[in-house]
Write a protein that holds these residues in place. Structure first.
Motif, mmCIF file in Angstrom:
data_model
loop_
_atom_site.group_PDB
_atom_site.id
_atom_site.type_symbol
_atom_site.label_atom_id
_atom_site.label_comp_id
_atom_site.label_asym_id
_atom_site.label_seq_id
_atom_site.Cartn_x
_atom_site.Cartn_y
_atom_site.Cartn_z
ATOM 1 N N ASP A 70 39.902 32.433 9.508
ATOM 2 C CA ASP A 70 40.418 33.624 10.159
ATOM 3 C C ASP A 70 40.909 34.861 9.188
ATOM 4 O O ASP A 70 41.176 36.084 9.497
ATOM 5 C CB ASP A 70 41.487 33.454 11.220
ATOM 6 N N THR A 95 28.577 27.245 16.396
ATOM 7 C CA THR A 95 28.478 28.383 14.968
ATOM 8 C C THR A 95 26.975 28.649 14.754
ATOM 9 O O THR A 95 26.720 29.801 14.389
ATOM 10 C CB THR A 95 29.133 27.481 13.738
ATOM 11 N N SER A 98 26.330 31.547 17.382
ATOM 12 C CA SER A 98 27.012 32.816 16.666
ATOM 13 C C SER A 98 26.313 33.255 15.302
ATOM 14 O O SER A 98 26.256 34.443 15.588
ATOM 15 C CB SER A 98 28.510 32.641 16.049
ATOM 16 N N TYR A 103 27.174 37.352 16.012
ATOM 17 C CA TYR A 103 28.852 37.411 16.583
ATOM 18 C C TYR A 103 29.573 36.675 15.350
ATOM 19 O O TYR A 103 30.013 35.509 15.433
ATOM 20 C CB TYR A 103 28.754 36.266 17.608
ATOM 21 N N SER A 104 30.105 37.552 14.674
ATOM 22 C CA SER A 104 30.941 37.263 13.584
ATOM 23 C C SER A 104 32.449 37.204 13.774
ATOM 24 O O SER A 104 33.242 38.018 13.225
ATOM 25 C CB SER A 104 30.678 38.144 12.192
ATOM 26 N N SER A 105 32.865 36.144 14.691
ATOM 27 C CA SER A 105 34.243 36.147 15.028
ATOM 28 C C SER A 105 35.151 35.419 14.170
ATOM 29 O O SER A 105 36.483 35.252 14.350
ATOM 30 C CB SER A 105 34.035 35.340 16.397
ATOM 31 N N ASN A 106 34.485 34.653 13.041
ATOM 32 C CA ASN A 106 35.302 34.116 11.962
ATOM 33 C C ASN A 106 34.609 34.244 10.622
ATOM 34 O O ASN A 106 33.583 34.906 10.576
ATOM 35 C CB ASN A 106 35.427 32.792 12.667
ATOM 36 N N ARG A 110 30.812 35.103 9.370
ATOM 37 C CA ARG A 110 30.741 36.306 8.665
ATOM 38 C C ARG A 110 29.924 36.070 7.356
ATOM 39 O O ARG A 110 29.214 36.961 6.846
ATOM 40 C CB ARG A 110 32.112 36.982 8.231
#
Length: 191
Positions: A70, A95, A98, A103-106, A110
């Motif tokens: 995170d 993953t 994503s 969808y770079s939620s973590n 990213r």
């Protein structure tokens, strides 16, 4: 060494899928050869305990640097930070989805997004079967974007005798893709 003559920097991401043995062995082999940055998802921390019977912090010791999943303030969260490759091993379907859909939620997703946009090597090692059409479409989308989709599927022509032989074959093939010399696996038709 990378193309610029600098020491290679590889980001290894471990996600919540079975097969963390591949990640551990890859980290052991890379440790003395390149700079290794490690990210471990929360689910992967539990799977490491379940499958390897060790605490995830033991895996963390195999890397040069470690960042929490995170931590969007880590240096590797920026495209301006130079690295040579990202390997997601094993890669959960969550993953993979994503990454395929931006969808770079973590931090794991990213750095994969950065690898894609900066045209750096991205090796995705999905560990799921059977595959449904959504999984296949996401893999095709990533392949079309330049990612290498490499399920950790061993060969058996080298007549493996142990689980370690099977794991080494897969890890040796990853090193091949990174351009790192190794003798972890017997090559087809080598004498």
């Amino acid at each position: 060494m990378n193309a610029d003559g600098e020491s290679m920097k590889i980001i290894v991401c471990i996600t919540g899928a079975s097969g963390v043995i591949y990640a551990k062995r890859l980290l052991e082999v890379l440790r003395d050869r390149v700079e290794v940055v490690l990210i471990i998802s929360n689910s992967a921390k539990k799977i490491i305990k379940e499958e390897l019977n060790i605490d995830w912090k033991e895996i963390k010791k195999l890397a040069s640097n470690y960042y929490n999943n995170d931590d969007f303030f880590s240096p590797i969260a920026s495209g301006s930070n130079k690295f040579d490759a990202v390997i997601v091993v094993p890669c959960s379907m969550k993953t993979l989805s994503s990454i395929a859909n931006g969808y770079s939620s973590n931090l794991i997703v990213r750095v994969c997004d950065i690898a894609l946009k900066e045209r750096r090597k991205l090796i995705i090692m999905p560990r799921e079967m059977p595959l449904n059409s959504i999984h296949l479409e996401n893999m095709l989308k990533l392949s079309n974007l330049g990612a290498i989709i490499m399920p950790p599927i061993p060969a058996f022509y080298h007549k493996p005798k142990t689980v370690d032989d099977i794991v080494d074959f897969v890890v040796g093939r990853v090193l091949d893709l990174l351009g790192i010399e190794n003798n972890l696996c017997k090559r087809w038709r080598d004498s």
